[in-house]
Design an enzyme around this catalytic site. Structure first.
Site, PDB file in Angstrom:
ATOM      1  CG  ASN A  71      -1.894   0.740   1.658  1.00 40.84           C
ATOM      2  OD1 ASN A  71      -2.057   2.596   0.449  1.00 40.84           O
ATOM      3  ND2 ASN A  71      -2.770   0.990   2.193  1.00 40.84           N
ATOM      4  NE  ARG A 112      -6.272   1.288  -0.264  1.00 38.43           N
ATOM      5  CZ  ARG A 112      -6.203   2.741   0.431  1.00 38.43           C
ATOM      6  NH1 ARG A 112      -4.793   2.991   1.232  1.00 38.43           N
ATOM      7  NH2 ARG A 112      -7.325   3.227   0.916  1.00 38.43           N
ATOM      8  CG  HIS A 128     -12.534   3.108   3.241  1.00 40.75           C
ATOM      9  ND1 HIS A 128     -13.982   4.121   3.807  1.00 40.75           N
ATOM     10  CD2 HIS A 128     -11.160   3.110   3.666  1.00 40.75           C
ATOM     11  CE1 HIS A 128     -12.729   4.600   4.179  1.00 40.75           C
ATOM     12  NE2 HIS A 128     -11.349   4.268   4.480  1.00 40.75           N
ATOM     13  CG  HIS A 131     -14.390   1.262   7.218  1.00 39.21           C
ATOM     14  ND1 HIS A 131     -13.171   0.036   6.717  1.00 39.21           N
ATOM     15  CD2 HIS A 131     -13.195   2.766   7.293  1.00 39.21           C
ATOM     16  CE1 HIS A 131     -11.465   0.638   6.501  1.00 39.21           C
ATOM     17  NE2 HIS A 131     -11.747   2.159   7.609  1.00 39.21           N
ATOM     18  CG  ASN A 163      -7.592   9.483  10.788  1.00 41.78           C
ATOM     19  OD1 ASN A 163      -8.272   9.731  11.638  1.00 41.78           O
ATOM     20  ND2 ASN A 163      -6.644   9.876  10.479  1.00 41.78           N
ATOM     21  N   GLY A 164     -10.799   7.258   8.179  1.00 44.09           N
ATOM     22  CA  GLY A 164     -11.232   7.877   7.123  1.00 44.09           C
ATOM     23  C   GLY A 164     -12.480   6.911   7.645  1.00 44.09           C
ATOM     24  NE  ARG A 205     -10.380  12.869   3.771  1.00 40.98           N
ATOM     25  CZ  ARG A 205     -10.172  10.829   3.528  1.00 40.98           C
ATOM     26  NH1 ARG A 205     -10.451  10.750   4.145  1.00 40.98           N
ATOM     27  NH2 ARG A 205      -8.991  10.921   2.611  1.00 40.98           N
ATOM     28  NE  ARG A 223      -6.675   4.864  21.214  1.00 41.32           N
ATOM     29  CZ  ARG A 223      -6.046   4.600  20.165  1.00 41.32           C
ATOM     30  NH1 ARG A 223      -5.494   3.174  20.795  1.00 41.32           N
ATOM     31  NH2 ARG A 223      -6.237   5.112  19.560  1.00 41.32           N
ATOM     32  CB  VAL A 246     -13.951   4.690  15.208  1.00 40.28           C
ATOM     33  CG1 VAL A 246     -14.960   4.515  16.290  1.00 40.28           C
ATOM     34  CG2 VAL A 246     -12.581   5.495  14.936  1.00 40.28           C
ATOM     35  N   GLY A 247     -14.875   1.391  15.210  1.00 39.99           N
ATOM     36  CA  GLY A 247     -15.942   1.130  15.001  1.00 39.99           C
ATOM     37  C   GLY A 247     -15.654  -0.653  15.860  1.00 39.99           C
ATOM     38  CG  ASN A 261     -10.051  -0.965  18.939  1.00 41.51           C
ATOM     39  OD1 ASN A 261     -10.297  -1.765  19.086  1.00 41.51           O
ATOM     40  ND2 ASN A 261      -9.378  -0.365  17.320  1.00 41.51           N
ATOM     41  CD  GLU A 295      -9.245  -1.711   4.548  1.00 40.89           C
ATOM     42  OE1 GLU A 295      -8.042  -0.983   5.149  1.00 40.89           O
ATOM     43  OE2 GLU A 295      -8.884  -0.994   3.475  1.00 40.89           O
TER      44      GLU A 295
HETATM   45  P1  ADP Z   1      -6.834   4.722   9.204  1.00 39.16           P
HETATM   46  O1  ADP Z   1      -7.789   5.078   8.280  1.00 39.16           O
HETATM   47  O2  ADP Z   1      -5.774   5.304   9.316  1.00 39.16           O
HETATM   48  O3  ADP Z   1      -6.858   3.017   8.847  1.00 39.16           O
HETATM   49  P2  ADP Z   1      -7.758   2.935  11.401  1.00 39.16           P
HETATM   50  O4  ADP Z   1      -9.016   2.000  11.154  1.00 39.16           O
HETATM   51  O5  ADP Z   1      -6.543   1.770  12.032  1.00 39.16           O
HETATM   52  O6  ADP Z   1      -7.267   4.265  10.809  1.00 39.16           O
HETATM   53  O7  ADP Z   1      -8.604   3.560  12.866  1.00 39.16           O
HETATM   54  C1  ADP Z   1      -7.739   5.013  14.077  1.00 39.16           C
HETATM   55  C2  ADP Z   1      -8.364   5.143  14.825  1.00 39.16           C
HETATM   56  O8  ADP Z   1      -9.433   4.470  15.247  1.00 39.16           O
HETATM   57  C3  ADP Z   1      -8.214   6.373  15.418  1.00 39.16           C
HETATM   58  O9  ADP Z   1      -7.728   7.452  15.062  1.00 39.16           O
HETATM   59  C4  ADP Z   1      -8.886   6.234  16.542  1.00 39.16           C
HETATM   60  O10 ADP Z   1      -9.371   6.908  16.884  1.00 39.16           O
HETATM   61  C5  ADP Z   1      -9.510   5.197  16.669  1.00 39.16           C
HETATM   62  N1  ADP Z   1      -9.207   4.155  17.296  1.00 39.16           N
HETATM   63  C6  ADP Z   1      -7.885   3.308  17.420  1.00 39.16           C
HETATM   64  N2  ADP Z   1      -8.047   2.202  18.848  1.00 39.16           N
HETATM   65  C7  ADP Z   1      -9.404   2.760  19.492  1.00 39.16           C
HETATM   66  C8  ADP Z   1      -9.619   2.582  20.619  1.00 39.16           C
HETATM   67  N3  ADP Z   1      -9.322   1.567  21.321  1.00 39.16           N
HETATM   68  N4  ADP Z   1     -10.795   3.030  20.794  1.00 39.16           N
HETATM   69  C9  ADP Z   1     -11.591   4.104  20.216  1.00 39.16           C
HETATM   70  N5  ADP Z   1     -10.650   4.430  18.613  1.00 39.16           N
HETATM   71  C10 ADP Z   1      -9.751   3.987  18.676  1.00 39.16           C
END
Ligand code: ADP
Length: 399
Positions: A5, A89, A178, A206, A209-210, A239, A282, A329-330, A332, A382
């Site tokens: 990627n 990717r 995505h 999904h 961050n995005g 965004r 978090r 986020v989804g 965790n 992915e």
């Molecule tokens: P990317 O889009 O960079 O691939 P990820 O899917 O790794 O992103 O998600 C990153 C985001 O996930 C972080 O910015 C944070 O907000 C969130 N995140 C990671 N761990 C946790 C957690 N334990 N609780 C809440 N949010 C989390």
């Protein structure tokens, strides 16, 4: 299979054993092209061992060279005869690329020609492919497009209601992104329910961050929240997501901002970071619990948008067999999942507080047993999906 990627200043990589889906090694080479020679590679071996090195990365070739060295140290060099192909990717496939595609000179030209639609991503993806090709010209290189899974969007969902001729002339339509994640997660959710993807309708959220949502009917994507670019849709880390387009005219005419400044504002200084200064969920949840008002509003705006999309996609699908949360986020954030689904019993959606708060590695249900719409957490993968699709194309079907 090696999966790459390639971004403008970084390369993420993973080496996968397609016989059993095992992750043999992976890592990140970053700060490519930065002056001062401050490149860095962080490598994780299959046994979990982690190595980190700083060295100059004047270009992608230097970074991929370092990736090769790290893999060789694990006994898995780029010259390994077991390497079947490289899966790349690629962010934007336009309307031209709707399937994983074997890279040729012509394909590279066409991917490059899509640069106006993804000015930051596609050139970096092309550079990554060219570099890998130069290192192993004998290996098949396969491009897997972020937009491809959304190529099935019906015209009613893909078309913006703007002048047809203008839209067609400038390729203005909704493409969605995505895609490999939405595809992987919607299939895995069907598996979790013990059903075939063709039998189920799934809403996938999904939230990384995005962030993007999709509505997948019988394995086919029929609606997604990102549009011509990843800016449309959900509130994201930096965004804005959905916005009255007239905000742009206003900022230009009244605010005196240039187009580049508006682009920067909406893509990099908006979303959660624009609302409260943080884009890590978090931290936002922690601040909100301490009574921080900006963080609370950011959380509410984020969740409100999610709820609108859950409702809209329920209407799009008619029948929903699963609502699935994925990405950082989804996967965790129990508070986000709880708030996004609160009060949706009328739609058949509820989460069990204990199951939702629980932490588990794999795919799991967080709705109460017997719920009308199962709510699931499914870790996205992915890289595995890119490897699977690329491997299938080069003729050796995995597993
Ligand atoms: P990317 O889009 O960079 O691939 P990820 O899917 O790794 O992103 O998600 C990153 C985001 O996930 C972080 O910015 C944070 O907000 C969130 N995140 C990671 N761990 C946790 C957690 N334990 N609780 C809440 N949010 C989390």
């Amino acid at each position: 299979m090696l999966v790459l990627n390639s971004g403008s200043s970084s390369v993420k990589y993973q080496l996968l054993d397609m016989a059993d889906g095992r992750r043999l090694a992976g890592g990140l080479a970053e700060r490519i092209g930065e002056s001062g020679g401050g490149g860095r590679i962080v490598h994780t071996s299959g046994d979990g061992g982690r190595r980190e090195r700083t060295l100059p990365f004047p270009d992608h070739a230097a970074a991929l060279g370092a990736v090769g060295e790290e893999l060789r140290a694990d006994g898995l060099g780029l010259d390994s005869p077991g390497l079947a192909a490289v899966g790349h990717r690629v962010v934007h496939g336009g309307t031209r690329f709707t399937e994983p595609t074997l890279v040729t000179d012509e394909v590279l030209e066409e991917v490059r020609a899509l640069t106006p639609l993804a000015p930051l991503h596609n050139p970096a993806n092309v550079t990554g492919i060219e570099t890998a090709r130069a290192l192993r010209p004998d290996l098949p290189q396969v491009a897997v497009f972020d937009t491809a899974f959304h190529a099935t969007l019906p015209e009613a969902a893909a078309r913006y209601a703007v002048d047809r001729a203008v839209a067609d002339r400038f390729s203005v339509r909704r493409y969605g992104f995505h895609g490999t994640s939405h595809q992987y997660v919607s299939r895995a959710a069907a598996g979790l329910l013990g059903r075939e993807p063709s039998e189920v309708n799934v809403i996938v959220l999904h939230l990384g961050n995005g962030a993007s949502a999709s509505a997948v009917a019988g394995g086919v994507c029929v609606e997604t929240s990102m549009g011509m670019t990843p800016l449309e849709g959900l509130v994201m880390g930096t965004r804005s997501g959905d916005l009255d387009p007239a905000v742009v005219f206003h900022l230009s005419r009244v605010g005196g901002l240039t187009m580049d400044e508006v682009d920067d504002l909406l893509n990099r200084r908006s979303g959660l970071v624009g609302l409260c200064g943080d884009n890590d969920m978090r931290e936002i949840v922690r601040r909100r619990e301490e009574g921080d008002r900006e963080a609370a509003v950011a959380f509410d705006v984020y969740v409100h948008r999610l709820r609108k999309y859950i409702g809209a996609y329920t209407a799009v699908l008619g029948r929903v067999d699963a609502l699935v949360f994925t990405a950082g986020v989804g996967e965790n954030s129990a508070p986000v999942r709880a708030a996004a689904t609160a009060g949706l019993e009328g739609l058949g959606i509820t989460v069990d507080p204990e199951l939702n708060a629980g932490r588990g590695g794999g795919a799991r249900l967080v709705s109460p047993p017997g719920a009308r719409v199962p709510v699931a957490v499914v870790p996205t993968d992915e890289e595995f999906e890119i490897a699977r699709q690329a491997f299938a194309l080069v003729g050796r079907s995995p597993r």
